[in-house]
Motif scaffolding. Structure first.
Motif, short mmCIF file in Angstrom:
data_model
loop_
_atom_site.label_atom_id
_atom_site.label_comp_id
_atom_site.label_asym_id
_atom_site.label_seq_id
_atom_site.Cartn_x
_atom_site.Cartn_y
_atom_site.Cartn_z
N ARG A 1 35.68 56.61 33.58
CA ARG A 1 35.55 55.54 34.55
C ARG A 1 35.76 54.21 33.84
NH1 ARG A 1 30.96 54.41 39.00
NH2 ARG A 1 31.14 52.17 38.94
N TYR A 2 36.44 53.31 34.54
CA TYR A 2 36.73 51.98 34.03
C TYR A 2 36.16 50.95 35.02
CZ TYR A 2 40.26 54.53 31.35
OH TYR A 2 40.92 55.41 30.54
N ASP A 3 35.15 50.22 34.62
CA ASP A 3 34.54 49.23 35.50
C ASP A 3 35.25 47.89 35.34
OD1 ASP A 3 32.62 50.98 36.53
OD2 ASP A 3 31.28 50.62 34.83
N LEU A 4 35.65 47.31 36.47
CA LEU A 4 36.28 46.00 36.44
C LEU A 4 35.28 44.95 35.96
CD1 LEU A 4 38.17 46.40 39.78
CD2 LEU A 4 39.26 45.81 37.62
N PRO A 5 35.75 43.92 35.25
CA PRO A 5 34.85 42.89 34.74
C PRO A 5 34.13 42.12 35.85
CG PRO A 5 36.98 42.75 33.65
CD PRO A 5 37.12 43.74 34.77
N THR A 6 34.77 41.90 36.98
CA THR A 6 34.17 41.14 38.07
C THR A 6 33.50 42.11 39.04
OG1 THR A 6 35.84 39.40 37.88
CG2 THR A 6 34.61 39.52 39.95
N GLN A 7 32.20 41.95 39.22
CA GLN A 7 31.47 42.79 40.17
C GLN A 7 31.85 42.40 41.59
OE1 GLN A 7 27.29 42.59 39.36
NE2 GLN A 7 27.47 43.74 37.46
N PHE A 27 40.65 42.46 45.75
CA PHE A 27 40.68 41.91 47.10
C PHE A 27 39.64 40.81 47.33
CE2 PHE A 27 39.90 42.58 51.78
CZ PHE A 27 41.12 42.07 52.20
N PHE A 28 38.39 41.06 47.01
CA PHE A 28 37.33 40.07 47.26
C PHE A 28 37.23 39.03 46.15
CE2 PHE A 28 34.57 43.00 50.12
CZ PHE A 28 35.44 42.78 51.18
N ALA A 29 37.74 39.32 44.97
CA ALA A 29 37.62 38.39 43.84
C ALA A 29 38.77 37.38 43.79
CB ALA A 29 37.56 39.16 42.53
N GLY A 30 39.86 37.64 44.50
CA GLY A 30 41.00 36.73 44.44
C GLY A 30 41.69 36.74 43.09
N LYS A 31 41.70 37.92 42.47
CA LYS A 31 42.25 38.05 41.13
C LYS A 31 43.20 39.25 41.05
CE LYS A 31 38.05 36.40 38.85
NZ LYS A 31 36.98 36.75 37.89
N LEU A 32 43.99 39.25 40.00
CA LEU A 32 44.82 40.37 39.60
C LEU A 32 44.26 40.86 38.27
CD1 LEU A 32 47.46 42.03 40.02
CD2 LEU A 32 48.61 40.24 38.70
N ALA A 33 44.03 42.15 38.15
CA ALA A 33 43.52 42.70 36.89
C ALA A 33 44.56 43.61 36.27
CB ALA A 33 42.23 43.47 37.14
N THR A 43 42.28 42.64 31.49
CA THR A 43 42.57 41.21 31.51
C THR A 43 42.65 40.83 32.98
OG1 THR A 43 43.91 41.45 29.51
CG2 THR A 43 44.16 39.41 30.75
N GLU A 44 41.96 39.75 33.34
CA GLU A 44 41.99 39.30 34.73
C GLU A 44 42.75 37.97 34.83
OE1 GLU A 44 38.21 40.88 37.16
OE2 GLU A 44 37.71 39.38 35.63
N PHE A 45 43.47 37.83 35.94
CA PHE A 45 44.25 36.63 36.19
C PHE A 45 43.85 36.08 37.56
CE2 PHE A 45 46.69 39.63 33.68
CZ PHE A 45 47.11 38.87 32.60
N PRO A 46 43.24 34.89 37.60
CA PRO A 46 42.91 34.30 38.90
C PRO A 46 44.20 33.96 39.65
CG PRO A 46 41.80 33.14 37.10
CD PRO A 46 42.79 34.09 36.49
N LEU A 47 44.19 34.17 40.94
CA LEU A 47 45.33 33.82 41.78
C LEU A 47 45.09 32.43 42.38
CD1 LEU A 47 45.90 37.31 43.39
CD2 LEU A 47 47.27 36.20 41.61
N PRO A 48 46.15 31.78 42.88
CA PRO A 48 45.96 30.44 43.45
C PRO A 48 44.87 30.42 44.52
CG PRO A 48 48.29 30.96 43.28
CD PRO A 48 47.54 32.23 42.95
#
Length: 189
Positions: A1-7, A27-33, A43-48
């Motif tokens: 299992r791989y847990d995303l950094p953003t809960q 979807f709820f974080a507004g990011k691309l991981a 690695t997470e990338f915030p979207l506009p």
């Protein structure tokens, strides 16, 4: 299992790139991981920041939903709450273009799934959260960055809500019709 950094990020769709990296729309974080399975690192990338007028975009951000790899190696990201297609350069680690979808009611109509045709165009569906107020639509983003929208499905007597789009090898466009509980096929466009 791989847990995303953003809960509470609500991972939506995933894409495995040619280099073995797994890309995830948060979807709820507004990011691309991006997950590197070999090193088990994210690695997470915030979207506009969301610019849409919907209550969902104000509360949750752009709502990245589906991912598609284009011919140039860029990721196309459908933003459900913002009703845009964002073009992300994985090598540079940044958004290089935002493609707004013209002629839709961004309070009740949201961008959904995407699929590529043999020419590399990205086809997408527009889903209406309220079948009485919104229209299901199909559109495409061309390689040159032009967005082309097709007439609302309500003009064909079909309630709004395209929840999925797939392109066949022969170029037929198939659409999942959420409110109609069926599928439709477009053979001329």
């Amino acid at each position: 299992r791989y847990d995303l950094p953003t809960q509470m990020s609500a991972p939506a769709r995933m894409l495995l790139d040619p280099y073995g990296k797994l890309w995830i729309a948060e979807f709820f974080a507004g990011k691309l991981a991006k997950l590197d399975p070999a090193t088990r690192t994210f690695t997470e990338f915030p979207l506009p920041v969301a610019s849409g007028p919907s209550d969902q975009s104000a509360l949750l951000g752009p709502g990245p939903w589906d991912l598609l790899l284009d011919r140039n190696g860029d990721l196309l990201i459908s933003e459900g709450f913002d009703s845009e297609i964002v073009q992300f350069d994985p090598g540079a680690g940044k958004v290089v273009a935002e493609h707004g979808i013209p002629g839709i009611d961004r309070k009740v109509e949201f961008l959904h799934s995407m699929s590529a045709d043999a020419s590399g165009n990205a086809w997408f569906g527009v889903y209406a959260t309220d079948k009485k107020k919104g229209h299901g639509r199909v559109g495409r983003l061309t390689l040159s960055g032009e967005v082309q929208m097709f007439p609302p499905l309500t003009q064909l007597g079909i309630a709004g809500g395209v929840s999925g789009v797939r392109v066949s090898p022969s170029g037929e466009i198939w659409a999942a019709l959420f409110w109609e509980e069926g599928v439709g096929r477009f053979v001329r466009y």
